[in-house]
Design a protein around this motif. Structure first.
Motif, mmCIF file in Angstrom:
data_model
loop_
_atom_site.group_PDB
_atom_site.id
_atom_site.type_symbol
_atom_site.label_atom_id
_atom_site.label_comp_id
_atom_site.label_asym_id
_atom_site.label_seq_id
_atom_site.Cartn_x
_atom_site.Cartn_y
_atom_site.Cartn_z
ATOM 1 N N LEU A 13 -31.532 5.148 57.673
ATOM 2 C CA LEU A 13 -31.613 6.694 57.715
ATOM 3 C C LEU A 13 -32.991 7.137 57.453
ATOM 4 C CD1 LEU A 13 -28.582 6.949 55.394
ATOM 5 C CD2 LEU A 13 -28.610 7.859 57.786
ATOM 6 N N PHE A 14 -33.882 6.027 57.167
ATOM 7 C CA PHE A 14 -35.057 6.489 56.860
ATOM 8 C C PHE A 14 -35.939 6.971 58.081
ATOM 9 C CE2 PHE A 14 -39.525 4.886 55.042
ATOM 10 C CZ PHE A 14 -39.772 6.174 54.208
ATOM 11 N N ASP A 15 -35.756 6.265 59.218
ATOM 12 C CA ASP A 15 -36.617 6.706 60.262
ATOM 13 C C ASP A 15 -36.349 8.101 60.881
ATOM 14 O OD1 ASP A 15 -38.383 4.602 60.455
ATOM 15 O OD2 ASP A 15 -36.874 3.340 61.601
ATOM 16 N N ALA A 16 -34.917 8.456 60.794
ATOM 17 C CA ALA A 16 -34.457 9.877 61.202
ATOM 18 C C ALA A 16 -35.119 10.848 60.227
ATOM 19 C CB ALA A 16 -33.015 9.829 61.277
ATOM 20 N N GLN A 17 -35.215 10.356 58.939
ATOM 21 C CA GLN A 17 -35.723 11.288 57.646
ATOM 22 C C GLN A 17 -37.082 11.645 58.086
ATOM 23 O OE1 GLN A 17 -34.311 12.604 55.293
ATOM 24 N NE2 GLN A 17 -35.990 13.023 54.215
ATOM 25 N N LEU A 18 -37.655 10.661 58.616
ATOM 26 C CA LEU A 18 -39.288 10.858 58.740
ATOM 27 C C LEU A 18 -39.568 11.642 60.123
ATOM 28 C CD1 LEU A 18 -40.543 7.149 58.303
ATOM 29 C CD2 LEU A 18 -40.965 9.226 56.778
ATOM 30 N N VAL A 19 -38.582 11.639 60.996
ATOM 31 C CA VAL A 19 -38.831 12.473 62.012
ATOM 32 C C VAL A 19 -38.667 13.892 62.039
ATOM 33 C CG1 VAL A 19 -37.561 13.250 64.371
ATOM 34 C CG2 VAL A 19 -37.979 10.653 63.868
ATOM 35 N N ARG A 20 -37.489 14.161 60.954
ATOM 36 C CA ARG A 20 -37.337 15.578 60.543
ATOM 37 C C ARG A 20 -38.581 15.985 59.484
ATOM 38 N NH1 ARG A 20 -32.098 13.865 59.549
ATOM 39 N NH2 ARG A 20 -32.718 13.448 57.084
ATOM 40 N N GLU A 21 -39.080 15.312 58.684
ATOM 41 C CA GLU A 21 -40.199 15.690 58.022
ATOM 42 C C GLU A 21 -41.568 15.978 58.769
ATOM 43 O OE1 GLU A 21 -38.736 13.559 53.883
ATOM 44 O OE2 GLU A 21 -39.962 12.436 55.154
ATOM 45 N N ARG A 22 -41.886 15.033 59.652
ATOM 46 C CA ARG A 22 -43.091 15.337 60.497
ATOM 47 C C ARG A 22 -43.015 16.559 61.347
ATOM 48 N NH1 ARG A 22 -42.138 9.286 62.356
ATOM 49 N NH2 ARG A 22 -43.149 8.125 60.819
ATOM 50 N N ALA A 23 -41.823 16.855 61.864
ATOM 51 C CA ALA A 23 -41.813 18.112 62.571
ATOM 52 C C ALA A 23 -41.549 19.142 61.641
ATOM 53 C CB ALA A 23 -40.351 18.050 63.302
ATOM 54 N N LEU A 24 -41.351 19.082 60.383
ATOM 55 C CA LEU A 24 -41.560 20.373 59.560
ATOM 56 C C LEU A 24 -42.851 20.491 59.152
ATOM 57 C CD1 LEU A 24 -39.936 22.498 57.780
ATOM 58 C CD2 LEU A 24 -40.077 20.761 55.933
ATOM 59 N N TYR A 25 -43.481 19.461 58.810
ATOM 60 C CA TYR A 25 -44.857 19.655 57.816
ATOM 61 C C TYR A 25 -45.886 19.746 59.184
ATOM 62 C CZ TYR A 25 -42.517 17.777 54.007
ATOM 63 O OH TYR A 25 -41.727 17.757 52.803
ATOM 64 N N ARG A 26 -45.552 19.153 60.292
ATOM 65 C CA ARG A 26 -46.587 19.435 61.543
ATOM 66 C C ARG A 26 -46.540 21.173 61.777
ATOM 67 N NH1 ARG A 26 -46.871 16.408 66.892
ATOM 68 N NH2 ARG A 26 -48.796 17.495 67.625
ATOM 69 N N ARG A 27 -45.379 21.740 61.945
ATOM 70 C CA ARG A 27 -45.155 23.152 62.026
ATOM 71 C C ARG A 27 -46.094 23.783 60.821
ATOM 72 N NH1 ARG A 27 -39.750 22.551 62.560
ATOM 73 N NH2 ARG A 27 -39.361 23.956 60.502
ATOM 74 N N ARG A 28 -45.877 23.279 59.731
ATOM 75 C CA ARG A 28 -46.824 24.055 58.495
ATOM 76 C C ARG A 28 -48.063 24.008 58.819
ATOM 77 N NH1 ARG A 28 -41.725 23.966 54.232
ATOM 78 N NH2 ARG A 28 -40.651 25.408 55.392
ATOM 79 N N GLY A 29 -48.522 22.740 59.061
ATOM 80 C CA GLY A 29 -49.999 22.155 59.052
ATOM 81 C C GLY A 29 -50.769 22.889 60.149
#
Ligand SMILES: Cc1ncc(COP(=O)(O)O)c(C=O)c1O
Length: 404
Positions: free
Chosen positions: A298-314
């Motif tokens: 589950l860790f890799d899918a979790q990271l995909v979601r997080e990277r997308a969210l923080y990229r938008r915010r950054g």
């Protein structure tokens, strides 16, 4: 005897401040005060390096916890070995093999109660009061105060866009005493958001090997590059002179307080001993939860979601800074992580924090991120927990405060 009767026998209330340890002198909670203000409702809060609860993996954790509470009570609810549960260490070791191309050897990996625990265990194991520690300027406040708490002198080495200035560090080593350790955050650094280039990493490792300096690399934000890429870690380049410390606080959730340290076996062994008189072991339930989370894939899918969210915010942060900031203000453009770092020439950002607070926007003034240098013109913005519309509104207000 009642408490009132006991108290009437003592002349005056004792002021315990005079009994605090000498090493606590100068330790204050200026930042704590600022953070407390920032948490008031209605404030757009760019302060803490907090992950957004929106991406906490609650759905997938619920069945894991269920499973552990029915089938694994003997391990998950019991004390654990100080170096961590064997199966958890095995899982973290395998994760490192996949990520870094190297699996820690016997005794080279331990489980910690998060990143700050790893820093404290290192300090307890390595530092005598006369020792020097070198950190980047600016650097993570928790590490700087964690090292200083053991009485060692914390020195700063400058950074530029490519991360730690290795030439400046070489000059420091050529003239001064050999530091016990160098602490560095190579990726999406807290607070600057900068990432060390590959050339710098190789030069740094060569330099530290030549001078016999232990590198402590903190990879708290390593997995959170916006595009999923990563350069070789310092530990992967030279595991004989590097301790890598990592945490799941930013990538799974901080409530679990879980991380790792990988490095030379003799250092890790002493850190495990040091853990015996701090919290003895990382919580077993958290260890098994994170282990199962990783083993279930589950860790890799979790990271995909997080990277997308923080990229938008950054990206929203950089867009809004460009739109609103007055001429002369500059900032770092992060490629991952939670932070951007602003230079506001001619402005004391501790004062600015108060003026910004009047406009219901909060950030962390930069002064406290410097171990040695006195700098007042910088500030840290954390964009990880703020919606894009609020980022824009918050930076509009901050720009007004700067102009005022
Ligand atoms: C670079 C860095 N290391 C370590 C930590 C602390 O990690 P943990 O919450 O796991 O103790 C933080 C949190 O802000 C951080 O920014």
């Amino acid at each position: 005897m009642t408490q009132d009767e006991v108290m009437s026998e003592t002349a005056e209330r004792i002021d315990w401040t005079s009994r605090l340890a000498r090493r606590t002198e100068g330790q204050n909670s200026v930042i704590g005060g600022i953070l407390a203000l920032a948490n008031a409702s209605g404030v757009i809060n760019f302060t803490g390096g907090f992950p957004d609860p929106e991406v906490f993996p609650t759905d997938s954790l619920a069945p894991i916890v269920d499973r552990l509470l029915t089938g694994d009570v003997q391990v998950a609810l019991q004390y654990a070995p100080s170096e961590g549960i064997a199966s958890t260490r095995d899982t973290f070791g395998e994760l490192l093999r996949q990520r870094e191309g190297r699996r820690p050897g016997p005794g080279e990996l331990m489980v910690t109660s998060g990143g700050i625990d790893a820093i404290t265990l290192l300090a307890k194991s390595l530092l005598d009061p006369a020792d020097e520690v070198v950190v980047e300027e600016p650097s993570y406040l928790g590490a700087v105060s964690g090292f200083a708490a053991f009485g060692s002198t914390v020195r700063g080495v400058p950074m530029d866009v490519d991360g730690l200035d290795v030439d400046a560090f070489a000059a420091m080593l050529a003239t001064g005493p050999r530091p016990k350790l160098l602490y560095t955050i190579p990726e999406h650094q807290n607070p600057s958001g900068r990432t060390q280039s590959l050339e710098r990493r190789e030069a740094l490792v060569r330099l530290c090997r030549r001078h016999g300096v232990l590198i402590v690399e903190d990879v708290a934000y390593r997995e959170l590059s916006f595009d999923g890429s990563r350069l070789p870690s310092l530990w992967a380049i030279d595991p004989e002179i590097t301790v890598q410390i990592g945490t799941f606080s930013k990538t799974i959730f901080p409530g679990v307080r879980l991380g790792w340290a990988a490095g030379p076996a003799e250092v890790i062994a002493q850190m495990a001993v040091a853990k015996q008189n701090s919290d003895q072991c990382a919580g077993a339930l958290g260890q098994r939860m994170v282990e199962e989370f990783i083993r279930d894939g589950l860790f890799d899918a979790q990271l995909v979601r997080e990277r997308a969210l923080y990229r938008r915010r950054g990206e929203a942060t950089v867009r809004s800074l460009r739109a609103h900031m007055p001429a002369g203000v500059t900032w770092t453009e992060p490629t991952g992580g939670f932070f951007t770092w602003l230079h506001v020439p001619g402005v004391d950002t501790t004062e600015l924090a108060l003026r910004a607070r009047d406009r219901d926007v909060a950030f962390v003034p930069g002064a406290s991120f410097f171990a040695e240098r006195v700098e007042h013109e910088y500030l840290r913005l954390s964009f990880s927990r703020i919606s894009e519309p609020d980022i824009d509104e918050g930076l509009r207000r901050l720009a007004l405060a700067i102009r005022a």
